[in-house]
Design a protein around this motif. Structure first.
Motif, PDB file in Angstrom:
ATOM      1  N   ILE A  17       0.842  -1.203   0.000  1.00 51.07           N
ATOM      2  CA  ILE A  17       0.000   0.000   0.000  1.00 51.07           C
ATOM      3  C   ILE A  17       0.877   1.253   0.000  1.00 51.07           C
ATOM      4  CG2 ILE A  17      -1.668   1.347   1.336  1.00 51.07           C
ATOM      5  CD1 ILE A  17      -2.852  -1.308   2.310  1.00 51.07           C
ATOM      6  N   SER A 272      -5.101   9.816   2.179  1.00 50.30           N
ATOM      7  CA  SER A 272      -3.823   9.153   1.923  1.00 50.30           C
ATOM      8  C   SER A 272      -2.921   9.220   3.154  1.00 50.30           C
ATOM      9  CB  SER A 272      -3.115   9.778   0.719  1.00 50.30           C
ATOM     10  OG  SER A 272      -2.662  11.087   1.004  1.00 50.30           O
ATOM     11  N   ILE A 275      -4.140   6.658   5.660  1.00 44.46           N
ATOM     12  CA  ILE A 275      -3.720   5.312   5.230  1.00 44.46           C
ATOM     13  C   ILE A 275      -2.237   5.101   5.511  1.00 44.46           C
ATOM     14  CG2 ILE A 275      -3.413   3.804   3.227  1.00 44.46           C
ATOM     15  CD1 ILE A 275      -5.940   5.073   2.051  1.00 44.46           C
ATOM     16  N   CYS A 279      -0.734   2.168   7.891  1.00 48.97           N
ATOM     17  CA  CYS A 279       0.255   1.210   7.368  1.00 48.97           C
ATOM     18  C   CYS A 279       1.486   1.172   8.263  1.00 48.97           C
ATOM     19  CB  CYS A 279       0.655   1.575   5.944  1.00 48.97           C
ATOM     20  SG  CYS A 279      -0.594   1.227   4.709  1.00 48.97           S
TER      21      CYS A 279
END
Length: 358
Positions: A17, A272, A275, A279
């Motif tokens: 990702i 973004s 995310i 992650c």
């Protein structure tokens, strides 16, 4: 079998990702003049990174630990040579530029140093006070040599990373608490002397450390007054971003490297950034758990050295993008543009996924 699949999923899913987000950002960066090849180059770097991971996975950790001293010495030689024949970029003579690519020895030293420090500690079988003192002095010397060479380039961020790696390994080694006090006093006195020279004896500071380092310190201290063109551009870009999708944003210097977070928010949306944080949270948890589960000393120390470097790079890069920390030029792992940095992280991963919890 299911547990092993889950472990690999926890590692590679957030990794893929982050790579996708990185390449998406490089696509937008490539639309600017002078950055046309960034998407293509970043794709190549990730491909080479995965090949490095496979190579280091196949050869097994013990092979590299046995050769740690020689890998370190070769890297020291490269750091010396780059001072004479390296290419200067952004005021630092830190790159070897070859026909089709360039590489940065100071990035490779992160891997070499971690290996060698772990091997040195592993060679000490007992843990007497005398031996602890000796091993700490040796670790400091081994870390200081590349730090001095990188200081001459100069590259402040790399020096910080070297000592962060050392700190992570020492903490995992569980040395006597009094040594933390001694090390803390040494750092405090050293910073105090440098601070005095910078504020009250600037000519002497420049004579001792050079003009380039003076301006780097000056740039860091501008953080305290929020007087930074780079930071202003980054914060404006973040402030005008959308939650989903692309906004026009503003020009951000070093958008592909130091300020990749601000650029990502402006081009891919605030989602973004969320995310990216998730992650890294999964990856950090994966490596932290691996530290506690790994029994073999040198393997535990190696993971600890990588973990502290990995987390520090995240905190520093994200912090300076948000105006919370000084700007010192550290890329965000697996997201920022950069060849040697990406390959080095994959070299670490090649060994890390090979380390068993025993």
């Amino acid at each position: 079998m299911k547990k092993n699949i889950l472990n690999k999923l926890l590692l590679f899913l957030p990794l893929f990702i982050l790579i996708f987000i990185s390449l998406s950002n490089m696509y937008f960066v490539s639309q600017f003049k002078g950055y046309e090849n960034y998407f293509f180059k970043q794709t190549i770097w990730f491909a080479i990174g995965f090949l490095s991971l496979i190579f280091f996975y196949i050869l097994k950790p013990q092979f590299f630990f046995n050769k740690a001293k020689y890998i370190y010495y070769i890297n020291i030689l490269l750091l010396v040579l780059v001072l004479f024949w390296g290419t200067t970029v952004n005021g630092s003579r830190a790159w070897f530029k070859l026909a089709y690519f360039s590489f940065q020895p100071s990035e490779l030293m992160k891997f070499s140093l971690t290996l060698y420090l772990c091997q040195i500690i592993n060679n000490f079988k007992t843990k007497s006070m005398k031996q602890e003192f000796y091993v700490i002095l040796r670790l400091l010397l081994i870390t200081s040599i590349p730090s001095f060479l990188v200081f001459l380039e100069p590259d402040t961020g790399a020096i910080l990373i070297y000592f962060i790696i050392l700190l992570g390994i020492i903490v995992a080694y569980k040395i006597n608490f009094k040594y933390y006090i001694i090390l803390g006093l040494i750092i405090f006195v050293g910073l105090g002397i440098m601070g005095y020279l910078y504020f009250f004896k600037q000519n002497l500071f420049v004579d001792l450390f050079g003009t380039s380092f003076f301006y780097r310190v000056d740039r860091i201290l501008t953080f305290l007054s929020n007087d930074s063109f780079q930071l202003d551009r980054a914060l404006i870009s973040i402030g005008t971003a959308l939650f989903w999708g692309r906004s026009e944003g503003v020009y951000i210097p070093e958008a592909a490297t130091d300020f990749i977070v601000a650029f990502s928010i402006s081009k891919l949306g605030i989602i973004s950034f969320i995310i990216i944080l998730l992650c890294f949270l999964v990856l950090d948890s994966y490596f932290l758990i691996k530290i506690f589960k790994t029994k073999l000393k040198k393997h535990k120390l190696f993971i600890a050295g990588f973990f502290t470097m990995f987390v520090f790079a995240q905190i520093q890069n994200i912090g300076m993008n948000l105006g919370l920390l000084p700007i010192i030029g550290l890329p965000l792992p697996f997201v920022s543009y950069g060849g040697t940095n990406i390959i080095v992280y994959f070299m670490f991963l090649g060994i890390l996924i090979n380390i068993k919890n025993k």
